[in-house]
Motif scaffolding. Structure first.
Motif, PDB file in Angstrom:
ATOM      1  N   LEU A 147      94.855  60.363  -1.416  1.00 23.85           N
ATOM      2  CA  LEU A 147      93.844  60.007  -2.544  1.00 23.85           C
ATOM      3  C   LEU A 147      92.331  60.062  -2.157  1.00 23.85           C
ATOM      4  N   ASN A 148      92.105  59.628  -1.149  1.00 25.37           N
ATOM      5  CA  ASN A 148      90.863  59.669  -0.349  1.00 25.37           C
ATOM      6  C   ASN A 148      90.527  61.133  -0.323  1.00 25.37           C
ATOM      7  N   LEU A 149      91.386  61.823   0.437  1.00 28.34           N
ATOM      8  CA  LEU A 149      91.026  63.186   0.592  1.00 28.34           C
ATOM      9  C   LEU A 149      90.714  64.222  -0.574  1.00 28.34           C
ATOM     10  N   ALA A 150      91.357  63.766  -1.628  1.00 25.40           N
ATOM     11  CA  ALA A 150      91.274  64.393  -3.083  1.00 25.40           C
ATOM     12  C   ALA A 150      89.938  64.441  -3.398  1.00 25.40           C
ATOM     13  N   GLY A 151      89.015  63.414  -2.948  1.00 20.48           N
ATOM     14  CA  GLY A 151      87.574  63.511  -3.242  1.00 20.48           C
ATOM     15  C   GLY A 151      87.027  64.671  -2.747  1.00 20.48           C
ATOM     16  N   LEU A 152      87.425  65.617  -1.865  1.00 24.57           N
ATOM     17  CA  LEU A 152      86.729  66.826  -1.370  1.00 24.57           C
ATOM     18  C   LEU A 152      87.130  67.804  -2.229  1.00 24.57           C
ATOM     19  N   ALA A 153      87.951  67.556  -3.386  1.00 23.25           N
ATOM     20  CA  ALA A 153      88.170  68.814  -4.247  1.00 23.25           C
ATOM     21  C   ALA A 153      87.072  69.070  -5.159  1.00 23.25           C
ATOM     22  N   PHE A 154      85.854  68.448  -4.801  1.00 28.45           N
ATOM     23  CA  PHE A 154      84.777  68.795  -5.494  1.00 28.45           C
ATOM     24  C   PHE A 154      84.139  70.283  -5.003  1.00 28.45           C
ATOM     25  N   PHE A 155      84.510  70.637  -3.876  1.00 27.94           N
ATOM     26  CA  PHE A 155      84.373  71.688  -3.140  1.00 27.94           C
ATOM     27  C   PHE A 155      84.845  73.149  -4.033  1.00 27.94           C
ATOM     28  N   LEU A 156      86.027  72.791  -4.612  1.00 23.62           N
ATOM     29  CA  LEU A 156      86.893  73.693  -5.363  1.00 23.62           C
ATOM     30  C   LEU A 156      86.339  73.741  -6.767  1.00 23.62           C
ATOM     31  N   PHE A 157      86.083  72.826  -7.294  1.00 22.38           N
ATOM     32  CA  PHE A 157      85.661  72.745  -8.882  1.00 22.38           C
ATOM     33  C   PHE A 157      84.995  71.417  -9.046  1.00 22.38           C
ATOM     34  N   PRO A 158      84.029  71.797  -9.773  1.00 25.08           N
ATOM     35  CA  PRO A 158      83.207  70.686 -10.209  1.00 25.08           C
ATOM     36  C   PRO A 158      83.951  69.516 -11.034  1.00 25.08           C
ATOM     37  N   PHE A 159      83.631  68.317 -10.362  1.00 26.16           N
ATOM     38  CA  PHE A 159      84.240  67.036 -11.127  1.00 26.16           C
ATOM     39  C   PHE A 159      85.709  67.017 -10.621  1.00 26.16           C
TER      40      PHE A 159
END
Length: 186
Positions: free
Chosen positions: A79-91
């Motif tokens: 869950l914490n690392l899912a915050g890095l998804a910003f680099f794939l798609f905004p929000f």
């Protein structure tokens, strides 16, 4: 929650009462409840006798609890690392943790940690949007000729990366309470 503590609370004993009934010291009971380890030897047999269960049942409950805790911590790390998804798609740093949270709400530890992680990512996204809107009005080239909007963007990304890294450290130490922010949206 620790297995000895769960059994004690289920029976309605205080730590002192359990120590007296089991013939163990209060310090032993406190130590067993504070650790993740299952009781051994005399402590195990004395506690099993007080709880009116077989020692193997007490050990099995402790092993099961330890596995649940480890799987919860792994899920919280994801869950914490899912915050890095910003680099794939905004929000995506907000949406992906929400999707994961909805799938893994089975434990109170996951639920609380997910709320904290999502709370930070929502606040970070709101601040990023506000700062990016305000950046052109601040002026260009404030710092060594770099456009202000890039300074804001890179600064916010570094902040998010630092918080994710720090959160990963606290999660690996099992200190989830350190993740809490004073401002809560969830």
């Amino acid at each position: 929650m620790n297995t000895v503590r769960q059994w004690r609370e289920k029976r309605g004993f205080t730590q002192t009462e359990l120590a007296e009934k089991a013939g163990l010291s209060l310090r032993t009971i406190q130590r067993l409840e504070a650790s993740d380890k299952a009781p051994k030897g005399h402590s195990l047999s004395a506690l099993a006798q007080v709880f009116q269960v077989e020692p193997s049942e007490l050990l099995q409950a402790a092993d099961s609890q330890k596995q649940d805790t480890q799987s919860d911590l792994f899920f919280i790390k994801v869950l914490n690392l899912a915050g890095l998804a910003f680099f794939l798609f905004p929000f995506a740093n907000v949406f992906l943790p929400i999707v994961l949270w909805r799938r893994g709400r089975k434990s109170p530890a996951i639920d609380e940690a997910a709320r904290i992680i999502i709370n930070f990512q929502v606040l970070w996204s709101i601040c990023l949007c506000l700062f990016l809107i305000l950046a052109p009005f601040i002026g260009d080239g404030i710092l060594w000729g770099f456009p202000t909007i890039l300074i804001v963007l890179y600064g916010m990304i570094v902040l998010d990366l630092m918080v994710i890294a720090l959160s990963a450290f606290w999660i690996s130490k099992g200190q989830l309470e350190r993740l809490k922010l004073p401002l809560r949206l969830l």
